[in-house]
Design a protein around this motif. Sequence first.
Motif, PDB file in Angstrom:
ATOM      1  N   GLN A  78       0.810  -1.225   0.000  1.00  0.00           N
ATOM      2  CA  GLN A  78       0.000   0.000   0.000  1.00  0.00           C
ATOM      3  C   GLN A  78       0.840   1.269   0.000  1.00  0.00           C
ATOM      4  N   SER A  79       2.090   1.176   0.467  1.00  0.00           N
ATOM      5  CA  SER A  79       2.943   2.363   0.423  1.00  0.00           C
ATOM      6  C   SER A  79       3.261   2.749  -1.027  1.00  0.00           C
ATOM      7  N   ALA A  84       2.179   6.670  -5.317  1.00  0.00           N
ATOM      8  CA  ALA A  84       1.681   7.007  -6.647  1.00  0.00           C
ATOM      9  C   ALA A  84       0.561   8.037  -6.554  1.00  0.00           C
ATOM     10  N   ARG A  85      -0.324   7.851  -5.609  1.00  0.00           N
ATOM     11  CA  ARG A  85      -1.419   8.806  -5.429  1.00  0.00           C
ATOM     12  C   ARG A  85      -0.874  10.157  -4.969  1.00  0.00           C
ATOM     13  N   GLY A  86       0.191  10.105  -4.144  1.00  0.00           N
ATOM     14  CA  GLY A  86       0.793  11.326  -3.629  1.00  0.00           C
ATOM     15  C   GLY A  86       1.460  12.167  -4.708  1.00  0.00           C
ATOM     16  N   MET A  92      -7.052   5.210 -11.708  1.00  0.00           N
ATOM     17  CA  MET A  92      -6.881   4.305 -12.850  1.00  0.00           C
ATOM     18  C   MET A  92      -5.410   4.203 -13.257  1.00  0.00           C
ATOM     19  N   ARG A  93      -4.742   5.337 -13.299  1.00  0.00           N
ATOM     20  CA  ARG A  93      -3.324   5.327 -13.678  1.00  0.00           C
ATOM     21  C   ARG A  93      -2.499   4.584 -12.632  1.00  0.00           C
ATOM     22  N   THR A  94      -2.823   4.755 -11.354  1.00  0.00           N
ATOM     23  CA  THR A  94      -2.137   4.017 -10.294  1.00  0.00           C
ATOM     24  C   THR A  94      -2.342   2.523 -10.483  1.00  0.00           C
ATOM     25  N   GLU A  99      -0.083  -0.919  -9.543  1.00  0.00           N
ATOM     26  CA  GLU A  99      -0.655  -2.132  -8.965  1.00  0.00           C
ATOM     27  C   GLU A  99      -0.611  -3.325  -9.924  1.00  0.00           C
ATOM     28  N   LEU A 100      -1.063  -3.126 -11.145  1.00  0.00           N
ATOM     29  CA  LEU A 100      -1.090  -4.228 -12.103  1.00  0.00           C
ATOM     30  C   LEU A 100       0.313  -4.765 -12.419  1.00  0.00           C
TER      31      LEU A 100
END
Length: 185
Positions: A78-79, A84-86, A92-94, A99-100
């Motif tokens: 999750q970090s 990535a969100r930060g 979707m891009r994350t 993730e994928l």
Amino acid sequence: MATIISVILAALVYRKASLIGLANSVSAIGLTIPSFALIGLLVAPIGFGVTPAVIVVTFFAALPILRNAVVGLANVDQSLVESARGIGMSRMRTFLRVELPVAWPVILAGVRVSAQMVMGIAAVAAYALGPGLGGFIFSGLSRLGGANSLNSVIIGVVGVIILAFILDLLLVGLGRLTISRGIRV
């Protein structure tokens, strides 16, 4: 087709524990259905031919991939996602860029298991007059004791084994091409 369906379903459920449990239960229960029985059930409404064979093979192929996709996506650190969100990535891009790719080795392992498993199911799907080497097997079994019946069965079985081996090699090569060296085991 099974990989796309499974990854989409996994993407919809991997964030909720109750849906993860449901997806795993569906996978486990689905694998207990005899493939021959499912083919027989589909022949009545759909008829003989390629369609019931494709439906059965896709159904059984999706189950191990779904399980691995859910596990792979749920176990992404999750970090990494928060980082990535930060930096401003959309959800979707994350998913697509972080993730994928991190979950891909686990998903690909499910694809390899699925590919090996459905080789036998695809041979059984020839009962519904679907395409494949299963036709040789069923033809030989229907003529058991007749001329070249054993040869027909052996050709079908050995052909399935050779195709399974080649497919697995191709999937290993795909893994080498698509899995980043940094996360490759």
